[in-house]
Design a protein around this motif. Structure first.
Motif, PDB file in Angstrom:
ATOM      1  N   GLY A   1       0.816  -1.215   0.000  1.00  0.00           N
ATOM      2  CA  GLY A   1       0.000   0.000   0.000  1.00  0.00           C
ATOM      3  C   GLY A   1       0.847   1.262   0.000  1.00  0.00           C
ATOM      4  O   GLY A   1       0.520   2.243  -0.688  1.00  0.00           O
ATOM      5  N   SER A   2       1.946   1.228   0.738  1.00  0.00           N
ATOM      6  CA  SER A   2       2.852   2.378   0.778  1.00  0.00           C
ATOM      7  C   SER A   2       3.485   2.623  -0.582  1.00  0.00           C
ATOM      8  O   SER A   2       3.593   3.769  -1.025  1.00  0.00           O
ATOM      9  CB  SER A   2       3.950   2.157   1.819  1.00  0.00           C
ATOM     10  OG  SER A   2       3.395   2.050   3.099  1.00  0.00           O
TER      11      SER A   2
ATOM     12  N   ALA B   1       0.946   4.144  -2.875  1.00  0.00           N
ATOM     13  CA  ALA B   1       0.725   5.552  -2.527  1.00  0.00           C
ATOM     14  C   ALA B   1       1.887   6.430  -2.987  1.00  0.00           C
ATOM     15  O   ALA B   1       1.673   7.502  -3.577  1.00  0.00           O
ATOM     16  CB  ALA B   1       0.516   5.691  -1.022  1.00  0.00           C
ATOM     17  N   VAL B   2       3.120   5.980  -2.749  1.00  0.00           N
ATOM     18  CA  VAL B   2       4.293   6.762  -3.142  1.00  0.00           C
ATOM     19  C   VAL B   2       4.358   6.902  -4.660  1.00  0.00           C
ATOM     20  O   VAL B   2       4.618   7.995  -5.182  1.00  0.00           O
ATOM     21  CB  VAL B   2       5.588   6.128  -2.583  1.00  0.00           C
ATOM     22  CG1 VAL B   2       6.821   6.718  -3.235  1.00  0.00           C
ATOM     23  CG2 VAL B   2       5.661   6.309  -1.083  1.00  0.00           C
TER      24      VAL B   2
ATOM     25  N   GLY C   1       1.840   6.616  -6.798  1.00  0.00           N
ATOM     26  CA  GLY C   1       0.721   7.463  -7.219  1.00  0.00           C
ATOM     27  C   GLY C   1       1.033   8.932  -6.991  1.00  0.00           C
ATOM     28  O   GLY C   1       0.764   9.781  -7.856  1.00  0.00           O
ATOM     29  N   GLY C   2       1.618   9.232  -5.836  1.00  0.00           N
ATOM     30  CA  GLY C   2       2.012  10.608  -5.540  1.00  0.00           C
ATOM     31  C   GLY C   2       3.091  11.110  -6.482  1.00  0.00           C
ATOM     32  O   GLY C   2       3.084  12.268  -6.903  1.00  0.00           O
TER      33      GLY C   2
END
Length: 107
Positions: free
Chosen positions: A11-12, A15-16, A18-19
């Motif tokens: 998940g991290s 997220a990273v 995607g960011g």
């Protein structure tokens, strides 16, 4: 490795990455409109924290920072540092380094 830890790590990374894609997209749009830009150092930090796959993909997809050699060199260095950082904290890699260091003859 526990299932929960794997889910948190995955998940991290999602997220990273995607960011990272979002920052590259935002910076490209700001560059076209002569607006406030994201610093190159901030973009390179995304590679350091694991967002390098999305960074390289975004450079090609958005055709952003794909020609600027100085930025590409910094981004590659940040990507390499990310791998070194991961290797330093990986238990097996750390154990092998310590073992090799202990076996080396004193100078």
């Amino acid at each position: 490795m526990s299932s929960t830890l794997v889910k948190v790590a995955a998940g991290s990374l999602v997220a990273v990455n995607g960011g990272t894609a979002g920052l590259f997209w935002y910076d490209k749009n700001q560059a076209q409109g002569k607006g406030w830009r994201v610093s190159e150092n901030a973009l390179c930090m995304t590679a350091l924290f694991g967002g390098w796959p999305a960074g390289y993909l975004s450079m090609q997809t958005f055709r952003h920072k794909s020609v600027k050699k100085s930025f590409q060199d910094k981004y590659a260095a940040a990507t390499c540092a990310s791998f070194l950082w991961l290797g330093a904290f990986h238990p097996t890699a750390r154990a092998r380094l310590l073992e090799a260091w202990q076996k080396s003859p004193p100078r």
